[in-house]
Design a protein around this motif. Structure first.
Motif, mmCIF file in Angstrom:
data_model
loop_
_atom_site.group_PDB
_atom_site.id
_atom_site.type_symbol
_atom_site.label_atom_id
_atom_site.label_comp_id
_atom_site.label_asym_id
_atom_site.label_seq_id
_atom_site.Cartn_x
_atom_site.Cartn_y
_atom_site.Cartn_z
ATOM 1 N N GLN A 11 67.170 45.459 52.968
ATOM 2 C CA GLN A 11 67.588 44.381 52.052
ATOM 3 C C GLN A 11 66.377 43.768 51.365
ATOM 4 O O GLN A 11 66.394 43.500 50.164
ATOM 5 C CB GLN A 11 68.372 43.322 52.856
ATOM 6 N N PHE B 227 64.265 47.137 49.601
ATOM 7 C CA PHE B 227 64.919 48.181 48.808
ATOM 8 C C PHE B 227 66.009 47.625 47.885
ATOM 9 O O PHE B 227 65.876 47.678 46.659
ATOM 10 C CB PHE B 227 65.498 49.227 49.775
ATOM 11 N N TYR B 228 67.059 47.099 48.485
ATOM 12 C CA TYR B 228 68.209 46.705 47.662
ATOM 13 C C TYR B 228 67.870 45.559 46.724
ATOM 14 O O TYR B 228 68.180 45.608 45.532
ATOM 15 C CB TYR B 228 69.397 46.293 48.545
ATOM 16 N N PRO C 128 64.963 44.196 45.500
ATOM 17 C CA PRO C 128 64.135 44.433 44.299
ATOM 18 C C PRO C 128 64.755 45.419 43.312
ATOM 19 O O PRO C 128 64.656 45.219 42.099
ATOM 20 C CB PRO C 128 62.822 44.990 44.872
ATOM 21 N N LEU C 129 65.402 46.451 43.863
ATOM 22 C CA LEU C 129 66.000 47.425 42.946
ATOM 23 C C LEU C 129 67.155 46.823 42.157
ATOM 24 O O LEU C 129 67.269 47.029 40.933
ATOM 25 C CB LEU C 129 66.473 48.651 43.719
ATOM 26 N N LEU C 130 68.000 46.070 42.840
ATOM 27 C CA LEU C 130 69.122 45.439 42.144
ATOM 28 C C LEU C 130 68.619 44.410 41.131
ATOM 29 O O LEU C 130 69.189 44.275 40.036
ATOM 30 C CB LEU C 130 70.065 44.773 43.156
ATOM 31 N N THR D 267 65.751 44.576 39.580
ATOM 32 C CA THR D 267 65.212 45.336 38.441
ATOM 33 C C THR D 267 66.327 45.876 37.552
ATOM 34 O O THR D 267 66.249 45.824 36.322
ATOM 35 C CB THR D 267 64.358 46.509 38.969
ATOM 36 N N ILE D 268 67.381 46.391 38.232
ATOM 37 C CA ILE D 268 68.515 46.915 37.458
ATOM 38 C C ILE D 268 69.159 45.793 36.634
ATOM 39 O O ILE D 268 69.476 45.957 35.454
ATOM 40 C CB ILE D 268 69.541 47.572 38.404
ATOM 41 N N GLN E 3 67.713 43.063 35.711
ATOM 42 C CA GLN E 3 66.761 42.683 34.655
ATOM 43 C C GLN E 3 66.841 43.677 33.479
ATOM 44 O O GLN E 3 66.807 43.282 32.317
ATOM 45 C CB GLN E 3 65.354 42.666 35.239
ATOM 46 N N ARG E 4 66.940 44.961 33.825
ATOM 47 C CA ARG E 4 67.040 45.967 32.768
ATOM 48 C C ARG E 4 68.348 45.813 31.989
ATOM 49 O O ARG E 4 68.371 45.907 30.761
ATOM 50 C CB ARG E 4 66.954 47.371 33.359
#
Lengths: 222, 249
Positions: free
Chosen positions: B25, B28-29, B31-33, B35-36, B38-39
């Motif tokens: 959490q 991985f999840y 920061p990736l979420l 970033t997604i 944010q994108r």
């Protein structure tokens, strides 16, 4: 592995499954850290792969639990990732999958059981959460209780049985058929490992989604 | 052995899994979420900006088209006005040119008339000169004493019928005048007497007559009485042609 690395730390017995789990945890943490330490809006191939994995899992969870999917995402996604890696570990010679250990699958099943009630109570409150055991009729209460335990037991036994039988079958084929024959069995192992991980995680997702959304989507009683 | 349930393993695996959930959490999840998300936000923002730019472009295009239509209308109006101005200017220039041409035509006409008049005058003058020269030659050859006698007789007749005003002026003379009579040929006594009688009739005062001969007179007489001069000769008549020709110059 429990034969190779069992040791006692006072009353705690640490066997090969625990050691393998720790190794998997370490590897997953390392991969997670390496893949997310330099995130950017223009992703690298590794970041794209990781984002794709997370996006697929996120969309799958949101498809089943659209309102509270993000709350159960860490648990379900971790189940899928951990079980996939743990099931495939046995492909490495001398290593055994932790999921062929009943204690491990039981621990995961119990965690799912506890999580269902934890998220159910947290989302709807204890009264509403317990109310669904007598819905639509209080007569169904024993059946609901039996269902809670049997599905947890089924979770643990299904995964344990499949993985243990798979490893046993692979070992028998290797002993009987020689060098080249195990290759189809190994491919079957990969498919079975992925399927079992998916089934365990999906069932856990359905149990959790039914617990946190059962009351929300029911039409009001007249 | 794996079918045996080990409580320590059970507890440790639960803890391990919870720790793994926490680690993934965090690492991985989340920061990736983020970033997604944010994108997605960036993409939506970019799309919104693109839509805004597109909308602005559409607005600008419509504005440009409207402005182009207005420009076309203004151009048509300006063209019509220009054509009208050109027509007016052309008409004015044409009128002016016509007027100038008319003036030039009149000027040429006047010049032509003047030249024609001068030519005519010159021709008349030349004709008169020629006529005078011809008459002078003719008279010079035809002048004779007989002609002079006829002229004297004609003069005498005329003196008898002078107008009253002239007679009155002769009557008012105070001093006895001298009458000088010039002739081209010798004047006969008869005619001298006739002339003396005529003047004696006209003037009551005693008169003195002087006679002289002047060939230049060609034929006829010139009578001088004080300031009064009576020309009755051919030379005087011929000089009239010359004077007439001189008047034309």
């Amino acid at each position: 592995m429990e034969h190779e690395f069992p040791f006692n730390l006072d009353s705690i017995h640490i066997n090969g499954s625990v050691m393998t789990t720790w190794a998997i945890m370490l590897m997953l943490a390392l991969v997670a850290w390496l893949s997310t330490r330099r995130l950017s809006l223009l992703p690298t191939p590794l970041q794209t792969l990781m984002e794709s994995i997370v996006t697929i899992m996120d969309e799958s969870i949101l498809a089943v639990a659209p309102e509270n999917g993000r709350r159960i995402l860490p648990l379900i996604a971790t189940l899928w990732i951990f079980l996939t890696v743990a099931n495939l570990v046995s492909l490495i010679p001398t290593l055994h999958s932790p999921t062929r250990d009943l204690s491990v699958t039981s621990a995961l099943a119990i965690l799912v059981f506890l999580s269902v009630h934890w998220f159910g109570i947290k989302t709807q409150g204890i009264k509403k959460h317990l109310h669904h055991y007598i819905t639509p009729s209080p007569i169904l209460l024993p059946f609901h209780i039996i269902s809670e335990f049997t599905r947890t037991l089924a979770l643990a036994i299904r995964l344990f049985g499949n993985m243990m039988s798979l490893e046993t079958a692979a070992m028998l084929v290797l002993l009987v058929a020689g060098f080249l024959a195990p290759i189809p069995i190994l491919m079957l192992h990969i498919i079975e490992a992925l399927v079992q991980a998916y089934i365990f995680g999906t069932l856990a997702l359905i149990y959790l989604a039914s617990a946190i959304q059962t009351q929300q989507h029911q039409p009001p009683l007249e | 052995m794996s079918m045996e349930f080990d409580f320590s393993t059970f507890i440790l695996e639960m803890l391990n899994f919870l720790v793994l959930v926490w680690i993934l959490q965090r690492l991985f999840y989340k920061p990736l979420l983020a970033t997604i998300a944010q994108r997605k936000l960036h993409i939506e923002d970019t799309l919104a900006k693109a839509q805004s730019v597109q909308q602005e472009a559409e607005t600008q295009r419509e504005l440009y088209e409207n402005r182009q239509k207005l420009w076309e209308q203004e151009k048509q109006i300006a063209l019509v006005a220009l054509h009208q101005d050109l027509d007016t200017e052309r008409r004015a220039q044409f009128d002016l040119l016509q007027k100038e041409l008319e003036q030039e035509r009149q000027r040429n006409q006047a010049n032509l008339s003047r030249q024609q008049h001068e030519f005519e005058q010159h021709a008349q003058q030349l004709a008169l000169k020629n006529a005078a020269r011809f008459a002078h030659i003719l008279v010079q050859h035809t002048a004779s004493a007989e002609l002079e006698t006829k002229l004297v007789q004609f003069l005498v007749e005329q003196l008898k019928t002078l107008p009253d005003t002239l007679n009155a002026s002769f009557q008012r003379l105070q001093n006895p005048p001298v009458v000088n009579i010039s002739s081209a040929f010798p004047l006969d006594a008869i005619y001298r007497q006739q002339l003396a009688d005529c003047f004696s009739t006209l003037i009551v005062l005693p008169l003195t007559f002087h006679y002289a001969e002047e060939a230049m007179l060609l034929a006829g007489l010139r009578i001088e009485l004080g300031s009064w001069v009576l020309q009755a000769n051919l030379q005087h008549e011929l000089s009239g042609f010359a004077e007439l020709a001189h008047d034309f110059e």
